[in-house]
Design an enzyme around this catalytic site. Sequence first.
Site, PDB file in Angstrom:
ATOM      1  N   SER A  31       0.836  -1.196   0.000  1.00 48.22           N
ATOM      2  CA  SER A  31       0.000   0.000   0.000  1.00 48.22           C
ATOM      3  C   SER A  31       0.881   1.259   0.000  1.00 48.22           C
ATOM      4  O   SER A  31       1.649   1.459  -0.939  1.00 48.22           O
ATOM      5  CB  SER A  31      -0.951  -0.055   1.192  1.00 48.22           C
ATOM      6  N   ASP A  75      -9.892  -5.441  -3.861  1.00 47.19           N
ATOM      7  CA  ASP A  75      -9.262  -4.476  -2.941  1.00 47.19           C
ATOM      8  C   ASP A  75     -10.250  -3.350  -2.638  1.00 47.19           C
ATOM      9  O   ASP A  75     -10.708  -2.667  -3.554  1.00 47.19           O
ATOM     10  CB  ASP A  75      -7.973  -3.923  -3.559  1.00 47.19           C
ATOM     11  N   HIS A  88      -7.331  -5.975   0.563  1.00 47.34           N
ATOM     12  CA  HIS A  88      -6.146  -5.178   0.916  1.00 47.34           C
ATOM     13  C   HIS A  88      -5.444  -5.702   2.173  1.00 47.34           C
ATOM     14  O   HIS A  88      -4.481  -5.105   2.637  1.00 47.34           O
ATOM     15  CB  HIS A  88      -6.605  -3.728   1.147  1.00 47.34           C
TER      16      HIS A  88
END
EC number: 3.1.2.12
Lengths: 276, 276
Positions: free
Chosen positions: A146, A222, A254
């Site tokens: 991320s 996600d 995620h």
Amino acid sequence: MKTIAENRCFGGTQGVYSHASKACGTEMTFGLFLPEEAATGPVPVLWFLSGLTCTHENAMIKAGAQGWAAEQGIAVVFPDTSPRGEGVANDEAYDLGQGAGFYVNATQDPWAPHFQMWDYISAELPDLIGAKFALDMDRQAITGHSMGGHGALTLAMGLPGRFRSVSAFAPICHPTRSDWGRKQFTAYLGADEAAWAAHDATLLMQKNGFDGPVLIDTGTADQFGDLLGTEHLAAAMAARRQDGVLRLQKGYDHSYFFIATFMEDHIDFHAQALYA
Amino acid sequence: MKTIAENRCFGGTQGVYSHASKACGTEMTFGLFLPEEAATGPVPVLWFLSGLTCTHENAMIKAGAQGWAAEQGIAVVFPDTSPRGEGVANDEAYDLGQGAGFYVNATQDPWAPHFQMWDYISAELPDLIGAKFALDMDRQAITGHSMGGHGALTLAMGLPGRFRSVSAFAPICHPTRSDWGRKQFTAYLGADEAAWAAHDATLLMQKNGFDGPVLIDTGTADQFGDLLGTEHLAAAMAARRQDGVLRLQKGYDHSYFFIATFMEDHIDFHAQALYA
């Protein structure tokens, strides 16, 4: 440097250490997994940069990296995501300030005095671990999740020759065009967008690309997909014929369950480059 | 039953669910990993019982079980370690009350109204998951850590025929002779030690043993080594010629880094029994 903890792990040692950081002007904590082979000589190094809200600890306990790193004889460094503590600026939002350093050197108040994460990750911490541990700093690779995937990609492309390979799990790909980026770059770097370009993986890919292999995994489910801007990096990689693979993993989100699922692939990928 | 979360993980699903428990008289939460194969038919089940202070979550995120379970096509259940919440008795100590159910049915106040963990783990939860998920309840195995290792061993030996194999990471082996046991059994079961014997792995091993293979891993650097009483179970296993292996793992401590290191071995061990 202080030793916070050392646990035996997959035949090696999972350590946690802290030190007074000159770059950040505060005490910084990091995790370091050393495989068994480090007892007899320097081993290659993989950096794992974490995402928003994380400390050094999240990936260290949830990503399942150590087993695969042990198998390949590779060390893994888990830095913190920002300076922390009393006297360090912060914001109420989860995505600005402590836990959200975005791997840049802040030039704006109140962030500039401590938020120097680019210098910390690119210079101070490698110097420290290279001096204190049996690490072969000529063989480095980098990955992240991320915000940390953004960090991995921008450091890899921003420091040519430093890393042999780069990968990322659900990286923020185009922060200059995302709500995960514009707000933070404005705060840390100021309103002049010219200063942002060095910290945008898509723009860096368009400009120079990466001199080595790239692996990116992002889940089709996600929950932050729109914020990641994967399509922009995908287009940039394809346009410049970058040596690389981008995988859209069906049904994955995620979370660290996603990261753990594909960790073996990423470590094998880096091992191939590190031992080439 | 409520779905708290479902994340795709190693081709399967890591779920978290809660339900109103009759045994415990309160809402209970558990984790369940279902491998890909559960989409097409019932799969074998491995129970992972956690240790002091843990919820359903610790092992689920830190033990690294899902990857190996996916490889073997086995589901893994992660129950909580006690009832919790408002109106449930508790104690200030970390090793009594919430987070420390010790897998017994409390007969003493204030614990008796909610602390019925033996019934919960041995009857209510298997009934629930057997009805709601594609699980083959004729093929069950059990493992656990520390207090959960105690739970795994006592349930396996206390319910002959239920589990095909039992393993444990750093289990409490002889609680009737340890400060991790005497205090809790006095509180939950009362001062009459005759009621304690059914919950002591060493005593059960001396009396009946286990009709199947046993695998135990404990670190030589376990910081709670004296509380575990591994030597008593070792002697009992050897004395009755129990089919089993007890491994003292050099340099390892009581942490999840230790558990993760040997998880592959434990899941392979159970798979062998479950698919025999």
